[in-house]
Design a protein around this motif. Structure first.
Motif, PDB file in Angstrom:
ATOM      1  N   ARG A 106       0.828  -1.211   0.000  1.00 30.30           N
ATOM      2  CA  ARG A 106       0.000   0.000   0.000  1.00 30.30           C
ATOM      3  C   ARG A 106       0.861   1.259   0.000  1.00 30.30           C
ATOM      4  N   GLN A 107       1.932   1.230   0.785  1.00 31.69           N
ATOM      5  CA  GLN A 107       2.812   2.403   0.846  1.00 31.69           C
ATOM      6  C   GLN A 107       3.507   2.646  -0.495  1.00 31.69           C
ATOM      7  N   ILE A 108       3.962   1.585  -1.128  1.00 34.24           N
ATOM      8  CA  ILE A 108       4.644   1.720  -2.418  1.00 34.24           C
ATOM      9  C   ILE A 108       3.674   2.206  -3.487  1.00 34.24           C
ATOM     10  N   ARG A 109       2.422   1.725  -3.430  1.00 35.81           N
ATOM     11  CA  ARG A 109       1.411   2.198  -4.380  1.00 35.81           C
ATOM     12  C   ARG A 109       1.190   3.702  -4.244  1.00 35.81           C
ATOM     13  N   GLU A 110       1.089   4.175  -2.999  1.00 35.01           N
ATOM     14  CA  GLU A 110       0.863   5.603  -2.774  1.00 35.01           C
ATOM     15  C   GLU A 110       2.039   6.425  -3.271  1.00 35.01           C
ATOM     16  N   LEU A 111       3.231   5.970  -2.997  1.00 39.09           N
ATOM     17  CA  LEU A 111       4.415   6.704  -3.446  1.00 39.09           C
ATOM     18  C   LEU A 111       4.506   6.714  -4.970  1.00 39.09           C
ATOM     19  N   SER A 112       4.169   5.591  -5.585  1.00 42.95           N
ATOM     20  CA  SER A 112       4.211   5.520  -7.051  1.00 42.95           C
ATOM     21  C   SER A 112       3.167   6.440  -7.669  1.00 42.95           C
ATOM     22  N   ILE A 132       7.307  -5.483  -6.010  1.00 44.96           N
ATOM     23  CA  ILE A 132       8.518  -5.656  -6.819  1.00 44.96           C
ATOM     24  C   ILE A 132       8.331  -5.016  -8.198  1.00 44.96           C
ATOM     25  N   ARG A 133       7.135  -5.200  -8.780  1.00 47.34           N
ATOM     26  CA  ARG A 133       6.853  -4.626 -10.102  1.00 47.34           C
ATOM     27  C   ARG A 133       6.876  -3.104 -10.060  1.00 47.34           C
ATOM     28  N   LEU A 134       6.214  -2.521  -9.044  1.00 43.81           N
ATOM     29  CA  LEU A 134       6.150  -1.064  -8.931  1.00 43.81           C
ATOM     30  C   LEU A 134       7.532  -0.460  -8.689  1.00 43.81           C
ATOM     31  N   LEU A 135       8.310  -1.099  -7.842  1.00 41.14           N
ATOM     32  CA  LEU A 135       9.662  -0.590  -7.577  1.00 41.14           C
ATOM     33  C   LEU A 135      10.532  -0.698  -8.823  1.00 41.14           C
ATOM     34  N   GLY A 136      10.267  -1.711  -9.653  1.00 39.44           N
ATOM     35  CA  GLY A 136      11.020  -1.855 -10.891  1.00 39.44           C
ATOM     36  C   GLY A 136      10.788  -0.712 -11.863  1.00 39.44           C
ATOM     37  N   MET A 137       9.676   0.032 -11.675  1.00 34.51           N
ATOM     38  CA  MET A 137       9.346   1.166 -12.533  1.00 34.51           C
ATOM     39  C   MET A 137       9.791   2.496 -11.935  1.00 34.51           C
ATOM     40  N   THR A 138      10.374   2.459 -10.738  1.00 34.14           N
ATOM     41  CA  THR A 138      10.758   3.675 -10.013  1.00 34.14           C
ATOM     42  C   THR A 138      12.216   3.573  -9.564  1.00 34.14           C
ATOM     43  N   PRO A 139      13.009   4.638  -9.721  1.00 32.65           N
ATOM     44  CA  PRO A 139      14.368   4.589  -9.166  1.00 32.65           C
ATOM     45  C   PRO A 139      14.307   4.261  -7.674  1.00 32.65           C
ATOM     46  N   HIS A 140      15.025   3.248  -7.245  1.00 30.79           N
ATOM     47  CA  HIS A 140      14.999   2.876  -5.834  1.00 30.79           C
ATOM     48  C   HIS A 140      16.325   2.250  -5.428  1.00 30.79           C
ATOM     49  N   ILE A 141      16.538   2.244  -4.132  1.00 32.96           N
ATOM     50  CA  ILE A 141      17.749   1.656  -3.580  1.00 32.96           C
ATOM     51  C   ILE A 141      17.390   0.998  -2.255  1.00 32.96           C
ATOM     52  N   GLN A 142      18.043  -0.106  -1.955  1.00 31.96           N
ATOM     53  CA  GLN A 142      17.798  -0.812  -0.704  1.00 31.96           C
ATOM     54  C   GLN A 142      18.774  -0.321   0.370  1.00 31.96           C
ATOM     55  N   LEU A 143      18.238  -0.227   1.581  1.00 28.46           N
ATOM     56  CA  LEU A 143      19.043   0.244   2.702  1.00 28.46           C
ATOM     57  C   LEU A 143      18.952  -0.776   3.828  1.00 28.46           C
ATOM     58  N   LEU A 144      20.103  -1.154   4.387  1.00 29.37           N
ATOM     59  CA  LEU A 144      20.240  -2.107   5.488  1.00 29.37           C
ATOM     60  C   LEU A 144      19.921  -3.543   5.065  1.00 29.37           C
ATOM     61  N   ALA A 148      16.812 -10.079  -3.029  1.00 33.31           N
ATOM     62  CA  ALA A 148      17.340 -10.410  -4.359  1.00 33.31           C
ATOM     63  C   ALA A 148      16.449  -9.944  -5.498  1.00 33.31           C
ATOM     64  N   ALA A 149      15.133  -9.830  -5.271  1.00 32.76           N
ATOM     65  CA  ALA A 149      14.215  -9.473  -6.357  1.00 32.76           C
ATOM     66  C   ALA A 149      14.183  -7.972  -6.643  1.00 32.76           C
ATOM     67  N   LEU A 150      14.788  -7.174  -5.765  1.00 34.65           N
ATOM     68  CA  LEU A 150      14.775  -5.721  -5.935  1.00 34.65           C
ATOM     69  C   LEU A 150      16.097  -5.244  -6.524  1.00 34.65           C
ATOM     70  N   SER A 151      16.241  -3.943  -6.598  1.00 33.65           N
ATOM     71  CA  SER A 151      17.450  -3.341  -7.161  1.00 33.65           C
ATOM     72  C   SER A 151      18.700  -3.926  -6.515  1.00 33.65           C
ATOM     73  N   ASP A 152      19.704  -4.154  -7.349  1.00 32.03           N
ATOM     74  CA  ASP A 152      20.975  -4.688  -6.840  1.00 32.03           C
ATOM     75  C   ASP A 152      21.888  -3.550  -6.396  1.00 32.03           C
ATOM     76  N   GLN A 153      21.266  -2.500  -5.860  1.00 31.53           N
ATOM     77  CA  GLN A 153      21.998  -1.351  -5.334  1.00 31.53           C
ATOM     78  C   GLN A 153      21.622  -1.215  -3.866  1.00 31.53           C
ATOM     79  N   TRP A 154      22.617  -1.232  -3.016  1.00 31.85           N
ATOM     80  CA  TRP A 154      22.351  -1.429  -1.589  1.00 31.85           C
ATOM     81  C   TRP A 154      23.429  -0.777  -0.732  1.00 31.85           C
ATOM     82  N   PHE A 155      22.974  -0.140   0.349  1.00 27.80           N
ATOM     83  CA  PHE A 155      23.877   0.382   1.374  1.00 27.80           C
ATOM     84  C   PHE A 155      23.536  -0.343   2.677  1.00 27.80           C
ATOM     85  N   GLY A 156      24.522  -0.941   3.293  1.00 29.16           N
ATOM     86  CA  GLY A 156      24.247  -1.710   4.506  1.00 29.16           C
ATOM     87  C   GLY A 156      25.401  -1.746   5.470  1.00 29.16           C
TER      88      GLY A 156
END
Length: 337
Positions: A106-112, A132-144, A148-156
């Motif tokens: 729900r949160q990702i839908r609202e942000l999109s 996963i589909r919605l994030l694939g259409m939006t620039p995103h990065i994983q934190l902490l 594997a199904a999301l962006s392979d860009q991560w800060f942890g």
């Protein structure tokens, strides 16, 4: 409400010129842009964000999606990101998932739907396919956390080391029965921290026994119950290591309620170095995490990608090391306080 047409009438130029000036269009001179900004400010003009979104123009909003804003770990991240993004012309908006995949969706839908410029996310254990589909259409990065199904860009953070260091410290003090109260291994951070605990025990060559209590990462109540359970075992531990900030608070609360003497009866090593930890009892031995610095680095890197409109999803990882902070809550078993 003041509109672009009102500004254009004041300046005696076309509405399209005003619109382009407000959008920082390179076809408009710097002098005209300044005049438009000055008049817009005098007249109290506020950009119609909804109209911009209908035209497909991305906003200056960046979404931060975290499990629990009550956790000081995440509030520190939010503060650091907010300051970092503000300096770069972006505004942070905060969403909480409670580690529930449907709430996360729900949160990702609202942000999109708000056409945000990007999303920084601490993902749940099993994100919904639509998330996963919605994030694939939006620039995103994983934190902490890293899924594997999301962006392979991560800060942890090096979560395995964050538990290995305090556990190894206890082993070197002579403890041979050590309890670990931490997060479920279904979360990537939980799995890494549990590995750090087991690796530290293995480094002792089989001389140590580990007691594992794994539960919800944001539950003080679980940590309190877990500590009560391990202390009533026929052979209770002589030391305990915690695997999250809220687990640490839960353990400290239970120690105070039960009257257990630290470190005389039980040595304790916590997670993260909250300001209060240095003043708790004899001072809490813990592992310090560069959370604010990590969040700032993540924000600056992400802003650079958004501004440069970097195409593709090339893998990128940044791992920050923890630091062991030794205070008075740990000592050799059986030693005088």
């Amino acid at each position: 409400m003041i509109t672009i047409k009102d500004i254009a009438a004041r300046l005696q130029v076309s509405p399209s010129t005003v619109g382009r000036a407000l959008a920082d269009d390179p076809r408009i001179s710097a002098a005209m842009k300044q005049k438009v900004q000055e008049v817009a400010g005098e007249m109290g003009y506020v950009a119609n964000r909804a109209a911009r979104m209908m035209r497909g123009v991305s906003s200056n909003l960046v979404g931060l999606v975290v499990p629990d804003i009550r956790n000081s770990f995440y509030s520190t991240i939010a503060h650091a990101l907010s300051k970092c993004l503000e300096q770069e012309g972006y505004q942070l908006t905060l969403s909480e998932t409670d580690d529930d995949r449907m709430t996360e969706l729900r949160q990702i839908r609202e942000l999109s739907s708000a056409n945000v410029a990007g999303i920084i996310i601490v993902p749940s254990a099993k994100p919904h396919a639509e998330t996963i589909r919605l994030l694939g259409m939006t620039p995103h990065i994983q934190l902490l956390r890293k899924h594997a199904a999301l962006s392979d860009q991560w800060f942890g953070i090096d979560d395995a080391q964050a538990i290995y260091l305090p556990t190894r410290h206890l082993i070197e003090l002579g403890h041979r029965r050590i309890a670990y109260i931490g997060s479920l291994a279904e979360l990537p951070t939980g799995a890494a921290r549990l590995k750090g605990f087991r690796d530290a025990l293995a480094s002792a060559g089989g001389a140590c026994a580990g007691i594992e209590e794994l539960g919800a990462p944001g539950s003080r109540e679980f940590a309190q119950d877990a500590l009560r359970r391990v202390l009533t075992l026929p052979e209770p531990p002589t030391a305990v290591v915690t695997g999250s900030v809220l687990h640490t608070f839960g353990v400290l609360e239970e120690l105070l309620d039960s009257g257990v003497s630290v470190p005389k009866q039980l040595s304790v090593a916590g997670f993260s170095d909250e300001p209060a930890f240095r003043w708790w009892g004899p001072g809490l031995t813990t592992v310090a995490l560069p959370v604010s610095e990590l969040a700032t680095a993540c924000g600056l890197w992400f802003v650079h990608r958004m501004k440069q409109k970097v195409a593709g999803n090339a893998p990128y990882s940044a791992i920050s090391p923890p630091t062991l902070v030794v205070r008075g809550s740990t000592q050799p078993p059986g030693a005088s306080a």
